[in-house]
Write an enzyme that holds these catalytic residues in place. Sequence first.
Site, short mmCIF file in Angstrom:
data_model
loop_
_atom_site.label_atom_id
_atom_site.label_comp_id
_atom_site.label_asym_id
_atom_site.label_seq_id
_atom_site.Cartn_x
_atom_site.Cartn_y
_atom_site.Cartn_z
N THR A 79 0.86 -1.04 -0.03
CA THR A 79 -0.50 -0.03 0.10
C THR A 79 0.66 0.76 0.35
O THR A 79 0.85 2.47 -0.84
CB THR A 79 -1.08 0.17 0.97
OG1 THR A 79 -1.66 -1.05 0.66
CG2 THR A 79 -1.13 1.40 1.50
N ASN A 158 -5.64 -9.91 -7.42
CA ASN A 158 -5.60 -10.53 -5.73
C ASN A 158 -6.81 -11.09 -5.90
O ASN A 158 -6.60 -11.94 -5.09
CB ASN A 158 -5.47 -9.60 -4.75
CG ASN A 158 -6.38 -8.34 -5.38
OD1 ASN A 158 -5.85 -7.70 -6.33
ND2 ASN A 158 -6.92 -8.42 -4.11
N GLN A 187 1.13 -9.55 -5.85
CA GLN A 187 0.88 -11.36 -6.03
C GLN A 187 1.67 -11.42 -6.91
O GLN A 187 1.09 -12.94 -7.17
CB GLN A 187 -0.58 -10.48 -6.10
CG GLN A 187 -1.88 -10.31 -5.26
CD GLN A 187 -2.26 -11.25 -3.89
OE1 GLN A 187 -1.39 -13.01 -4.32
NE2 GLN A 187 -2.62 -11.10 -2.49
N SER A 207 5.48 -6.51 -1.27
CA SER A 207 4.87 -7.07 -0.23
C SER A 207 5.45 -8.53 0.48
O SER A 207 5.00 -8.56 -0.39
CB SER A 207 3.31 -6.72 0.52
OG SER A 207 3.14 -6.20 1.84
N HIS A 209 4.86 -10.12 3.38
CA HIS A 209 3.95 -10.75 3.77
C HIS A 209 3.37 -11.69 2.76
O HIS A 209 2.29 -12.95 3.04
CB HIS A 209 3.15 -10.82 4.67
CG HIS A 209 1.97 -9.32 4.17
ND1 HIS A 209 0.69 -10.00 4.01
CD2 HIS A 209 2.08 -8.71 3.43
CE1 HIS A 209 0.02 -9.28 3.40
NE2 HIS A 209 0.88 -8.15 3.59
N THR A 245 13.55 6.10 10.96
CA THR A 245 14.51 5.44 10.72
C THR A 245 13.92 4.47 9.72
O THR A 245 12.56 3.55 9.88
CB THR A 245 14.26 4.88 12.42
OG1 THR A 245 14.91 6.29 13.25
CG2 THR A 245 15.51 3.92 12.67
N CYS A 331 -8.63 -7.45 2.07
CA CYS A 331 -7.94 -5.58 2.12
C CYS A 331 -9.88 -4.93 3.11
O CYS A 331 -9.90 -4.20 2.82
CB CYS A 331 -7.25 -4.72 1.80
SG CYS A 331 -5.75 -5.00 1.40
#
Length: 392
Positions: A79, A158, A187, A207, A209, A245, A331
């Site tokens: 995102t 997705n 994806q 992404s 994960h 950071t 989502c």
Amino acid sequence: MRTPYERVRQMLYLDNSATTKPDPAVLESYIKVTEQYYGNPSSLHGMGETAAQLVEMARKSAALYLNGSGKVIFTSGGTESNNLAIKGFAQSLRSRGNHLITTNIEHPSVLEVFRHLEKEGFAVTYLPVDERGVISIDQLRSALKKETILVSIMHVNNEIGSVQPIEEAGRVIKNHSRAMFHVDAVQSFGKLPIDPDKAGIDALSLSAHKFHGLKGTGLLYLNTDQQVVSQMLGGSQEFGLRSGTVHTAGAVALAKAMRLASEQLEEHRKHLIEGRDLLRNFFETREEAEVVSANDQAPHILAVSVPLLKGEVVVHALEKMGVYLSTSSACSSRITKKSHVLKALGLSDDVIKGAFRISLSPDVSLNDLEEFKKIWEEVIPPLLEGVKRNER
């Protein structure tokens, strides 16, 4: 023979497009860096320098696994990467033009950004898809204008797994415009080959994960000298594009997940296709089910519908037997509205209402899927009979 109760004790996770189980090697690298190299990579002392070196090693590795010569910006996930690319290019190139192009089946983290940009005065063309969920290259070519500054097209959808012709799209964009080309590859990475240089991609979102990495870690790969406008102001980290950071352990773990996914891509892809096709063949024989995904879609996603039931009814009925899948994008699955992706395919209301998604991972064996078939036959037909009796 095991009873249904005994099957409940063996979980079968089939919602891997929502998120995947972290690889133990990824977790190990994350924990090690967190415990031993916790200095701030922006600090000038030795601990900070060590952390900074780890970040740069991870950055080089991530670019290597994309087979690219551009630069990697570490983010919190797909995102943020999508927002940074789309808003960043639109704002930096506005003096050149105000026309943007995307498709009508993008992830909400893309579509909502374009709708926001429309309110800021940008003109957006939303390319339609055919019944397979694929855009027309001719329509893309016709949509390009002198004022077009950005095209954003997802690689793999997705919800239904449709695969867009990214390389062909990239050639058309580069040959017929000066527009930047952004690809949401969230994806597809680890399931399909993707080469940003070869496809003419200027920006690519990932992404971790989604390929057995950790939540909260991702990247934006930039393959252009064109500067994007930062969406997060502060300490000027990440080439001034993502202040805050730098997440050292997250960057290292992301690079580790990318390495594992890249090295095992062909082996895993073959396994995923076998599992997907086993399920497709099963559902095509079921009178109560209708396969939504096209034959030539991504290896890990299969969208199916039971038109006489609601998708969430199917999901919850199977969950009671230890099987986990989803109705649509994670989502938006808790929002009670019709899927914009399924609507774009021109499906009937009943098919859209009864749709659900199965998404596989290399951890799901063919024996697991044979077990799934048995559970389906035990659970869904009786459920349908109950619905039919109530309607009489």
